[in-house]
Design a protein around this motif. Sequence first.
Motif, PDB file in Angstrom:
ATOM      1  N   ARG A 197      -5.284  11.121  -9.270  1.00 11.17           N
ATOM      2  CA  ARG A 197      -6.003  11.685  -8.012  1.00 11.17           C
ATOM      3  C   ARG A 197      -7.158  10.734  -7.913  1.00 11.17           C
ATOM      4  NH1 ARG A 197     -11.013  13.960  -7.522  1.00 11.17           N
ATOM      5  NH2 ARG A 197     -11.499  14.863  -5.836  1.00 11.17           N
ATOM      6  N   ASP A 198      -7.833  10.210  -8.711  1.00 12.06           N
ATOM      7  CA  ASP A 198      -8.725   9.254  -8.347  1.00 12.06           C
ATOM      8  C   ASP A 198      -8.399   7.805  -7.954  1.00 12.06           C
ATOM      9  OD1 ASP A 198     -10.730  11.134  -8.753  1.00 12.06           O
ATOM     10  OD2 ASP A 198     -11.244  10.546 -11.176  1.00 12.06           O
ATOM     11  N   LYS A 199      -7.358   7.404  -8.730  1.00 11.83           N
ATOM     12  CA  LYS A 199      -6.792   6.170  -8.148  1.00 11.83           C
ATOM     13  C   LYS A 199      -5.975   6.268  -6.790  1.00 11.83           C
ATOM     14  CE  LYS A 199      -5.581   3.605 -12.616  1.00 11.83           C
ATOM     15  NZ  LYS A 199      -4.569   3.098 -13.377  1.00 11.83           N
ATOM     16  N   LYS A 200      -5.691   7.449  -6.514  1.00 13.37           N
ATOM     17  CA  LYS A 200      -5.114   7.664  -5.068  1.00 13.37           C
ATOM     18  C   LYS A 200      -6.336   7.713  -3.957  1.00 13.37           C
ATOM     19  CE  LYS A 200      -1.297   9.612  -4.396  1.00 13.37           C
ATOM     20  NZ  LYS A 200      -0.238  10.490  -4.206  1.00 13.37           N
ATOM     21  N   ILE A 201      -7.458   8.254  -4.665  1.00 14.13           N
ATOM     22  CA  ILE A 201      -8.356   8.191  -3.578  1.00 14.13           C
ATOM     23  C   ILE A 201      -8.982   6.626  -3.448  1.00 14.13           C
ATOM     24  CG2 ILE A 201     -10.986   8.782  -3.629  1.00 14.13           C
ATOM     25  CD1 ILE A 201     -10.219  11.516  -4.689  1.00 14.13           C
ATOM     26  N   TYR A 202      -9.042   6.028  -4.737  1.00 14.63           N
ATOM     27  CA  TYR A 202      -9.281   4.436  -4.814  1.00 14.63           C
ATOM     28  C   TYR A 202      -8.401   3.852  -3.613  1.00 14.63           C
ATOM     29  CZ  TYR A 202     -10.538   0.071  -7.026  1.00 14.63           C
ATOM     30  OH  TYR A 202     -10.934  -1.359  -7.081  1.00 14.63           O
ATOM     31  N   LEU A 203      -7.049   4.131  -3.707  1.00 12.70           N
ATOM     32  CA  LEU A 203      -6.319   3.467  -2.762  1.00 12.70           C
ATOM     33  C   LEU A 203      -6.506   3.626  -1.301  1.00 12.70           C
ATOM     34  CD1 LEU A 203      -3.086   3.761  -5.003  1.00 12.70           C
ATOM     35  CD2 LEU A 203      -3.877   1.447  -4.068  1.00 12.70           C
ATOM     36  N   LEU A 204      -6.797   5.036  -1.041  1.00 12.58           N
ATOM     37  CA  LEU A 204      -7.143   5.302   0.437  1.00 12.58           C
ATOM     38  C   LEU A 204      -8.060   4.646   0.738  1.00 12.58           C
ATOM     39  CD1 LEU A 204      -6.087   9.039   0.225  1.00 12.58           C
ATOM     40  CD2 LEU A 204      -5.141   7.436   1.808  1.00 12.58           C
ATOM     41  N   ASN A 205      -9.306   4.606  -0.070  1.00 14.06           N
ATOM     42  CA  ASN A 205     -10.465   3.983   0.137  1.00 14.06           C
ATOM     43  C   ASN A 205     -10.090   2.371   0.572  1.00 14.06           C
ATOM     44  OD1 ASN A 205     -13.529   3.286   0.342  1.00 14.06           O
ATOM     45  ND2 ASN A 205     -13.056   2.230  -1.669  1.00 14.06           N
ATOM     46  N   HIS A 206      -9.326   1.816  -0.262  1.00 16.10           N
ATOM     47  CA  HIS A 206      -8.939   0.414  -0.101  1.00 16.10           C
ATOM     48  C   HIS A 206      -7.965   0.364   1.255  1.00 16.10           C
ATOM     49  CE1 HIS A 206      -8.265  -3.736  -1.568  1.00 16.10           C
ATOM     50  NE2 HIS A 206      -6.987  -3.451  -0.683  1.00 16.10           N
ATOM     51  N   TYR A 207      -7.209   0.944   1.593  1.00 10.62           N
ATOM     52  CA  TYR A 207      -6.418   1.167   2.482  1.00 10.62           C
ATOM     53  C   TYR A 207      -7.606   1.329   3.916  1.00 10.62           C
ATOM     54  CZ  TYR A 207      -2.154   1.608   5.276  1.00 10.62           C
ATOM     55  OH  TYR A 207      -1.010   1.168   6.187  1.00 10.62           O
ATOM     56  N   LEU A 208      -8.397   2.176   3.823  1.00  4.78           N
ATOM     57  CA  LEU A 208      -9.283   2.138   4.964  1.00  4.78           C
ATOM     58  C   LEU A 208     -10.079   0.981   5.220  1.00  4.78           C
ATOM     59  CD1 LEU A 208     -10.384   5.790   4.250  1.00  4.78           C
ATOM     60  CD2 LEU A 208      -9.180   5.083   6.440  1.00  4.78           C
ATOM     61  N   GLU A 209     -10.454   0.337   3.858  1.00  5.89           N
ATOM     62  CA  GLU A 209     -11.356  -1.166   3.863  1.00  5.89           C
ATOM     63  C   GLU A 209     -10.469  -1.904   4.563  1.00  5.89           C
ATOM     64  OE1 GLU A 209     -14.577  -1.962   2.912  1.00  5.89           O
ATOM     65  OE2 GLU A 209     -14.518   0.390   3.534  1.00  5.89           O
ATOM     66  N   GLN A 210      -9.015  -1.987   4.212  1.00  6.47           N
ATOM     67  CA  GLN A 210      -8.017  -3.014   5.274  1.00  6.47           C
ATOM     68  C   GLN A 210      -8.352  -2.850   6.506  1.00  6.47           C
ATOM     69  OE1 GLN A 210      -4.437  -2.237   2.885  1.00  6.47           O
ATOM     70  NE2 GLN A 210      -4.426  -4.159   2.651  1.00  6.47           N
ATOM     71  N   PHE A 211      -8.370  -1.256   7.035  1.00  4.64           N
ATOM     72  CA  PHE A 211      -8.506  -1.554   8.479  1.00  4.64           C
ATOM     73  C   PHE A 211     -10.025  -1.936   8.900  1.00  4.64           C
ATOM     74  CE2 PHE A 211      -4.919   1.406   8.087  1.00  4.64           C
ATOM     75  CZ  PHE A 211      -4.402   1.368   9.248  1.00  4.64           C
ATOM     76  N   ARG A 212     -10.859  -1.412   8.006  1.00  7.56           N
ATOM     77  CA  ARG A 212     -12.453  -1.852   8.501  1.00  7.56           C
ATOM     78  C   ARG A 212     -12.627  -3.219   8.422  1.00  7.56           C
ATOM     79  NH1 ARG A 212     -16.580  -4.015   6.220  1.00  7.56           N
ATOM     80  NH2 ARG A 212     -15.599  -4.130   4.298  1.00  7.56           N
ATOM     81  N   GLY A 213     -11.917  -4.091   7.666  1.00  6.20           N
ATOM     82  CA  GLY A 213     -12.112  -5.479   7.545  1.00  6.20           C
ATOM     83  C   GLY A 213     -11.303  -6.058   8.410  1.00  6.20           C
ATOM     84  N   THR A 214      -9.796  -5.637   8.935  1.00  2.00           N
ATOM     85  CA  THR A 214      -9.032  -6.319   9.557  1.00  2.00           C
ATOM     86  C   THR A 214      -8.976  -5.875  11.148  1.00  2.00           C
ATOM     87  OG1 THR A 214      -7.622  -6.300   7.606  1.00  2.00           O
ATOM     88  CG2 THR A 214      -6.551  -7.071   9.793  1.00  2.00           C
ATOM     89  N   MET A 260       0.946  -1.301  -0.107  1.00  2.43           N
ATOM     90  CA  MET A 260       0.059   0.097   0.018  1.00  2.43           C
ATOM     91  C   MET A 260       0.789   1.299   0.051  1.00  2.43           C
ATOM     92  SD  MET A 260      -2.860   1.464  -0.044  1.00  2.43           S
ATOM     93  CE  MET A 260      -4.005   0.276  -0.050  1.00  2.43           C
ATOM     94  N   GLN A 261       1.953   1.304   0.973  1.00  7.39           N
ATOM     95  CA  GLN A 261       2.760   2.583   0.774  1.00  7.39           C
ATOM     96  C   GLN A 261       3.401   2.625  -0.467  1.00  7.39           C
ATOM     97  OE1 GLN A 261       5.775   2.692   3.705  1.00  7.39           O
ATOM     98  NE2 GLN A 261       4.148   2.657   5.727  1.00  7.39           N
ATOM     99  N   TYR A 262       3.744   1.722  -1.061  1.00  5.28           N
ATOM    100  CA  TYR A 262       4.534   1.796  -2.484  1.00  5.28           C
ATOM    101  C   TYR A 262       3.337   2.399  -3.667  1.00  5.28           C
ATOM    102  CZ  TYR A 262       5.496   0.149  -7.217  1.00  5.28           C
ATOM    103  OH  TYR A 262       5.657  -0.063  -8.700  1.00  5.28           O
ATOM    104  N   LEU A 263       2.052   1.841  -3.510  1.00  4.86           N
ATOM    105  CA  LEU A 263       1.334   2.328  -4.413  1.00  4.86           C
ATOM    106  C   LEU A 263       0.802   3.811  -4.150  1.00  4.86           C
ATOM    107  CD1 LEU A 263      -1.053  -0.839  -4.759  1.00  4.86           C
ATOM    108  CD2 LEU A 263       0.546   0.091  -6.417  1.00  4.86           C
ATOM    109  N   LEU A 264       0.615   4.090  -2.923  1.00  2.18           N
ATOM    110  CA  LEU A 264       0.325   5.494  -2.523  1.00  2.18           C
ATOM    111  C   LEU A 264       1.314   6.568  -3.061  1.00  2.18           C
ATOM    112  CD1 LEU A 264      -1.419   5.243   1.029  1.00  2.18           C
ATOM    113  CD2 LEU A 264      -2.446   5.773  -1.113  1.00  2.18           C
TER     114      LEU A 264
END
Length: 600
Positions: free
Chosen positions: A440-457, A430-434
């Motif tokens: 911009r939209d892909k970065k938002i997508y990644l942040l959303n995915h990272y937050l989903e990791q927190f949500r799920g894990t 995740m750090q590498y991709l960010l």
Amino acid sequence: MSKGNLPTRREIDDQFKWRLEDIYPGDEAWEQDYRKALDLAARVESFKGKLGTSARTLLEAFQLQEQLEAVNEKIYTYARMRRDEDNTNPVYQALTDRSESLSAQVQAAVSFYVPEILAVPDETIKQFLQEEPGLGLYRFVLEELVRQKPHILSAEEEQIIARAEEVTQASANIFRMINNADLTFAPVQDEQGREVELTHGRYLKFMESRDRRVRRDAFISLYGSYRRLQNTLAATLGASVKKDVFYARVRKHPSALKASLFADNVSKEVYDNLISMVRGSLEPFYRYMRLRKKLLGLDELHMYDIYNPVVQDVDWKILYPEGVNMVREGLAPLGDAYVETMVQGINGGWVDVYENKGKTSGAYSWGPYGTHPYVLLNYQDNLNNVFTLAHEMGHAMHTYYSFETQPYVYAHYKIFTAEVASTVNESLLMQYLLQTVKDRDKKIYLLNHYLEQFRGTVYRQTMFAEFEKIIHERVEAGEALTPELLCRIYHGLNVDYYGPEMVVDSEVDMEWARIPHFYTAFYVYKYATGFSAATALTRRITEEGGSAVARYIEFLHKGGSDYPLNLLKSAGVDMTIPQPVQECLDVFARLVAELEDLAL
């Protein structure tokens, strides 16, 4: 995602299949080891009543036990993994049944070891260690036996418990067959109106759809099938919980939870503190739900609205080869040796990539001692599955290093530390991709995915952990786990954790019925603690570089040679204090703020 029906196993290209021939070239070799295991189990009997007679006898008994358990592990793993390729294959259903019976026989054969060793006076054991240098390898084993002494029964009772294992695993086996072989779901119309078979592997892909109708239909289809089997599934889960309570009471533990934690030498406070700390930090999670609702432009946020990306114009299809390249680049901070070994494994028969008819759902890493590790995937062409690859390769590399360094007796690490290795990989990716994604939209997508990791894990797994704690306490209090009670408890937890912005749909009340981890009691909290530890380790790796990487790789090499909390301390993280979990929750809050600034 491919359309229409799933391919059969034969229709999958061999380059995307794992190479189980590295375990056994064929079933006949499996049969030979099966017979060998029976012979070794018979030889074990000759040591009965003699473990305390001499240092040499004790050493030979340990060595024979290792040999027996190693070949039994190889037999069981091969049969199960062959069955996982296609759960409808009767040949490997039969081999799995036989391997499970063999495992019960093996456990029964060696069941006299522990009580017999514990009957030997401590002074005699110390003398044995001085007399026989070879016993030094087993010093930690012997120390652990002393710690377990209050919970070890007589040799006869231990043998009964060992023989009962095949029966007590029935609830988990029944659930597995219902879930992977028998359960079917109503087909779903995709975004183009084409009817598509709904499977476990495709469910998340549907839930990530931009079309809310597709998400809702998949959600209703999936949970509708579980609802139709609610009585059977409640009875199955209830039987598994009763098994946990039975073993805890037989072994004189005050509760099933404490019995489970005892194996890792973890106090109940670590478990309870995780729940209380996450519950105390729910406001940032509620804030994230409010942000998700706003970004999706919804009047109401439903449970089927929490997996789809919040950036509606990003179509990020990631084919498997590209996903492998992403993982390779993302894990570069761990050093050339780590990355090169991992890539060689991916290309060398470690990984079973795509879904096929009858294949076990989800993903895992496994493999018997003496061979390389294996990874089962059900790869779909999306970002989530790239992270799944990174996650499972974290497990695989942990296994690779542990098997490379440790003798069999210490080669198998605990789940508590396993989830650290997998999550460090995800965090680094995740750090590498960010850092590298500029859109911009892909970065938002990644942040959303990272937050989903927190949500799920962190949040979701902690909610699971609280659910497990509650249902075990209910059974310990003499209550029956009816479908109505399970649904009511689960619904209430979803309301508490997701907050006022979420409409907790009644369908999700049945989610407890589809979580396989509930059949391995008190497993899931380790995802949350592992994620917290991994967050701390990732920061050290990126900030300190070589010295932190060296400590981390050394941690991977240590396998199960010490208690999990001690191993993590050696890597630089102390999980006995609240700090790592709080740091993790603080990172989540900062990421929510970052997404707000970027997206609004």
